[in-house]
Design a protein around this motif. Structure first.
Motif, PDB file in Angstrom:
ATOM      1  N   PRO A  47       0.798  -1.229   0.000  1.00  0.00           N
ATOM      2  CA  PRO A  47       0.000   0.000   0.000  1.00  0.00           C
ATOM      3  C   PRO A  47       0.836   1.288   0.000  1.00  0.00           C
ATOM      4  CG  PRO A  47      -0.235  -1.179   2.088  1.00  0.00           C
ATOM      5  CD  PRO A  47       0.543  -2.056   1.178  1.00  0.00           C
ATOM      6  N   VAL A  48       1.989   1.279   0.640  1.00  0.00           N
ATOM      7  CA  VAL A  48       2.830   2.474   0.658  1.00  0.00           C
ATOM      8  C   VAL A  48       3.374   2.753  -0.739  1.00  0.00           C
ATOM      9  CG1 VAL A  48       4.980   3.477   1.562  1.00  0.00           C
ATOM     10  CG2 VAL A  48       3.424   2.265   3.095  1.00  0.00           C
ATOM     11  N   GLU A  49       3.886   1.715  -1.399  1.00  0.00           N
ATOM     12  CA  GLU A  49       4.401   1.879  -2.757  1.00  0.00           C
ATOM     13  C   GLU A  49       3.311   2.327  -3.712  1.00  0.00           C
ATOM     14  OE1 GLU A  49       7.692  -0.526  -4.902  1.00  0.00           O
ATOM     15  OE2 GLU A  49       6.830  -1.849  -3.378  1.00  0.00           O
ATOM     16  N   ARG A  50       2.131   1.738  -3.590  1.00  0.00           N
ATOM     17  CA  ARG A  50       1.010   2.120  -4.465  1.00  0.00           C
ATOM     18  C   ARG A  50       0.623   3.579  -4.255  1.00  0.00           C
ATOM     19  NH1 ARG A  50      -1.085  -2.002  -7.166  1.00  0.00           N
ATOM     20  NH2 ARG A  50      -0.792  -4.113  -6.399  1.00  0.00           N
ATOM     21  N   THR A  51       0.599   4.008  -3.009  1.00  0.00           N
ATOM     22  CA  THR A  51       0.247   5.394  -2.700  1.00  0.00           C
ATOM     23  C   THR A  51       1.276   6.353  -3.282  1.00  0.00           C
ATOM     24  OG1 THR A  51      -0.870   4.695  -0.681  1.00  0.00           O
ATOM     25  CG2 THR A  51      -0.255   7.012  -0.832  1.00  0.00           C
ATOM     26  N   LYS A  52       2.551   6.045  -3.099  1.00  0.00           N
ATOM     27  CA  LYS A  52       3.607   6.888  -3.659  1.00  0.00           C
ATOM     28  C   LYS A  52       3.494   6.958  -5.181  1.00  0.00           C
ATOM     29  CE  LYS A  52       7.246   6.147  -0.178  1.00  0.00           C
ATOM     30  NZ  LYS A  52       8.614   5.615  -0.025  1.00  0.00           N
ATOM     31  N   HIS A  53       3.208   5.819  -5.792  1.00  0.00           N
ATOM     32  CA  HIS A  53       3.075   5.760  -7.252  1.00  0.00           C
ATOM     33  C   HIS A  53       1.936   6.667  -7.723  1.00  0.00           C
ATOM     34  CE1 HIS A  53       4.401   3.565 -10.842  1.00  0.00           C
ATOM     35  NE2 HIS A  53       3.158   3.668 -11.250  1.00  0.00           N
ATOM     36  N   GLU A  54       0.807   6.600  -7.036  1.00  0.00           N
ATOM     37  CA  GLU A  54      -0.336   7.443  -7.376  1.00  0.00           C
ATOM     38  C   GLU A  54      -0.012   8.922  -7.193  1.00  0.00           C
ATOM     39  OE1 GLU A  54      -3.420   6.965  -8.706  1.00  0.00           O
ATOM     40  OE2 GLU A  54      -2.676   4.947  -9.135  1.00  0.00           O
ATOM     41  N   LEU A  55       0.701   9.250  -6.129  1.00  0.00           N
ATOM     42  CA  LEU A  55       1.083  10.640  -5.899  1.00  0.00           C
ATOM     43  C   LEU A  55       2.019  11.146  -7.000  1.00  0.00           C
ATOM     44  CD1 LEU A  55       1.569  10.555  -2.026  1.00  0.00           C
ATOM     45  CD2 LEU A  55      -0.211  11.782  -3.284  1.00  0.00           C
ATOM     46  N   CYS A  56       2.962  10.323  -7.413  1.00  0.00           N
ATOM     47  CA  CYS A  56       3.867  10.709  -8.500  1.00  0.00           C
ATOM     48  C   CYS A  56       3.091  10.979  -9.787  1.00  0.00           C
ATOM     49  CB  CYS A  56       4.922   9.635  -8.738  1.00  0.00           C
ATOM     50  SG  CYS A  56       6.173   9.530  -7.434  1.00  0.00           S
ATOM     51  N   ALA A  57       2.070  10.178 -10.024  1.00  0.00           N
ATOM     52  CA  ALA A  57       1.252  10.360 -11.221  1.00  0.00           C
ATOM     53  C   ALA A  57       0.574  11.733 -11.228  1.00  0.00           C
ATOM     54  CB  ALA A  57       0.215   9.248 -11.320  1.00  0.00           C
ATOM     55  N   GLN A  58       0.254  12.255 -10.046  1.00  0.00           N
ATOM     56  CA  GLN A  58      -0.373  13.572  -9.954  1.00  0.00           C
ATOM     57  C   GLN A  58       0.576  14.683 -10.435  1.00  0.00           C
ATOM     58  OE1 GLN A  58      -3.621  14.101  -9.283  1.00  0.00           O
ATOM     59  NE2 GLN A  58      -3.664  11.866  -9.322  1.00  0.00           N
ATOM     60  N   PHE A  59       1.857  14.527 -10.185  1.00  0.00           N
ATOM     61  CA  PHE A  59       2.835  15.514 -10.653  1.00  0.00           C
ATOM     62  C   PHE A  59       2.932  15.479 -12.177  1.00  0.00           C
ATOM     63  CE2 PHE A  59       4.095  14.785  -6.280  1.00  0.00           C
ATOM     64  CZ  PHE A  59       4.374  16.062  -5.830  1.00  0.00           C
ATOM     65  N   ILE A  60       2.871  14.294 -12.738  1.00  0.00           N
ATOM     66  CA  ILE A  60       2.926  14.156 -14.194  1.00  0.00           C
ATOM     67  C   ILE A  60       1.700  14.799 -14.823  1.00  0.00           C
ATOM     68  CG2 ILE A  60       2.885  12.486 -16.093  1.00  0.00           C
ATOM     69  CD1 ILE A  60       4.507  10.628 -14.135  1.00  0.00           C
ATOM     70  N   LYS A  61       0.522  14.552 -14.253  1.00  0.00           N
ATOM     71  CA  LYS A  61      -0.714  15.162 -14.763  1.00  0.00           C
ATOM     72  C   LYS A  61      -0.635  16.684 -14.694  1.00  0.00           C
ATOM     73  CE  LYS A  61      -3.682  11.300 -13.534  1.00  0.00           C
ATOM     74  NZ  LYS A  61      -4.716  10.818 -12.607  1.00  0.00           N
ATOM     75  N   TYR A  62      -0.155  17.186 -13.574  1.00  0.00           N
ATOM     76  CA  TYR A  62      -0.030  18.633 -13.411  1.00  0.00           C
ATOM     77  C   TYR A  62       0.900  19.215 -14.465  1.00  0.00           C
ATOM     78  CZ  TYR A  62       1.155  23.153 -11.379  1.00  0.00           C
ATOM     79  OH  TYR A  62       1.367  24.488 -11.190  1.00  0.00           O
ATOM     80  N   ARG A  63       2.030  18.579 -14.652  1.00  0.00           N
ATOM     81  CA  ARG A  63       3.011  19.084 -15.623  1.00  0.00           C
ATOM     82  C   ARG A  63       2.419  19.137 -17.027  1.00  0.00           C
ATOM     83  NH1 ARG A  63       7.439  15.902 -18.154  1.00  0.00           N
ATOM     84  NH2 ARG A  63       8.526  17.426 -19.387  1.00  0.00           N
ATOM     85  N   ARG A  64       1.668  18.108 -17.384  1.00  0.00           N
ATOM     86  CA  ARG A  64       1.040  18.084 -18.714  1.00  0.00           C
ATOM     87  C   ARG A  64      -0.049  19.150 -18.833  1.00  0.00           C
ATOM     88  NH1 ARG A  64       0.685  11.596 -19.337  1.00  0.00           N
ATOM     89  NH2 ARG A  64       2.826  11.274 -19.991  1.00  0.00           N
ATOM     90  N   GLN A  65      -0.864  19.289 -17.796  1.00  0.00           N
ATOM     91  CA  GLN A  65      -1.947  20.277 -17.828  1.00  0.00           C
ATOM     92  C   GLN A  65      -1.404  21.705 -17.922  1.00  0.00           C
ATOM     93  OE1 GLN A  65      -4.054  19.248 -14.250  1.00  0.00           O
ATOM     94  NE2 GLN A  65      -5.390  17.794 -15.306  1.00  0.00           N
ATOM     95  N   GLU A  66      -0.344  21.965 -17.203  1.00  0.00           N
ATOM     96  CA  GLU A  66       0.252  23.305 -17.194  1.00  0.00           C
ATOM     97  C   GLU A  66       1.189  23.529 -18.376  1.00  0.00           C
ATOM     98  OE1 GLU A  66      -0.325  25.881 -14.850  1.00  0.00           O
ATOM     99  OE2 GLU A  66      -1.996  24.544 -14.344  1.00  0.00           O
ATOM    100  N   ASP A  67       1.519  22.454 -19.090  1.00  0.00           N
ATOM    101  CA  ASP A  67       2.435  22.507 -20.234  1.00  0.00           C
ATOM    102  C   ASP A  67       3.756  23.181 -19.846  1.00  0.00           C
ATOM    103  OD1 ASP A  67       3.224  21.973 -22.833  1.00  0.00           O
ATOM    104  OD2 ASP A  67       2.509  23.911 -23.580  1.00  0.00           O
ATOM    105  N   ILE A  68       4.355  22.635 -18.776  1.00  0.00           N
ATOM    106  CA  ILE A  68       5.634  23.156 -18.299  1.00  0.00           C
ATOM    107  C   ILE A  68       6.680  22.058 -18.361  1.00  0.00           C
ATOM    108  CG2 ILE A  68       4.641  24.933 -16.803  1.00  0.00           C
ATOM    109  CD1 ILE A  68       5.075  23.034 -14.418  1.00  0.00           C
ATOM    110  N   ASN A  69       7.930  22.469 -18.361  1.00  0.00           N
ATOM    111  CA  ASN A  69       8.998  21.465 -18.378  1.00  0.00           C
ATOM    112  C   ASN A  69       9.408  21.110 -16.954  1.00  0.00           C
ATOM    113  OD1 ASN A  69      10.870  23.407 -17.458  1.00  0.00           O
ATOM    114  ND2 ASN A  69      11.437  23.979 -19.557  1.00  0.00           N
ATOM    115  N   GLN A  70      10.302  20.185 -16.851  1.00  0.00           N
ATOM    116  CA  GLN A  70      10.749  19.669 -15.556  1.00  0.00           C
ATOM    117  C   GLN A  70      11.397  20.758 -14.700  1.00  0.00           C
ATOM    118  OE1 GLN A  70      12.666  15.810 -15.738  1.00  0.00           O
ATOM    119  NE2 GLN A  70      14.225  16.529 -14.311  1.00  0.00           N
TER     120      GLN A  70
END
Length: 116
Positions: A47-70
């Motif tokens: 469950p800890v790994e799954r939660t971290k994975h889901e949280l990381c996915a939120q950063f990727i979604k944000y980056r795509r929505q905002e159209d910003i680079n790393q």
């Protein structure tokens, strides 16, 4: 002498419409070989790994929505570019859930966490 086996499929010399050409594939491969690979979530992840994975996915979604680079994302989060790279490629071993939530709240203050 070995007998040649017949392939059950045809190999096309030209890609289907809309697909990259051979030269474009080579260019893509060249760019990707220098980039870190994203870490896949193991099927037996806890469950800890799954939660971290889901949280990381939120950063990727944000980056795509905002159209910003790393680098821009790193500035918004107030962390180094390499730390953002770890998040974006799911290398979350050095992060706690608390830290990922703290960073996510900087860019998505309305974030709500639900435990199922």
């Amino acid at each position: 002498m070995k007998k040649a086996t017949k392939r059950p499929y045809k190999i096309s010399k030209t890609p289907p419409p809309g697909w990259p050409t051979e030269d474009q594939w080579k260019e893509i491969d060249k760019k990707l070989e220098k980039k870190p690979a994203s870490k896949a979530l193991p099927s037996d992840a806890g469950p800890v790994e799954r939660t971290k994975h889901e949280l990381c996915a939120q950063f990727i979604k944000y980056r795509r929505q905002e159209d910003i680079n790393q680098r821009e994302l790193a500035q918004r989060l107030g962390v180094t570019d390499s730390r953002v790279s770890e998040i974006l490629h799911y290398h979350h071993g050095r992060f706690t859930i608390d830290k990922l939530l703290e960073l996510l709240a900087k860019i998505r203050p309305e974030v709500k966490i639900r435990v199922a």
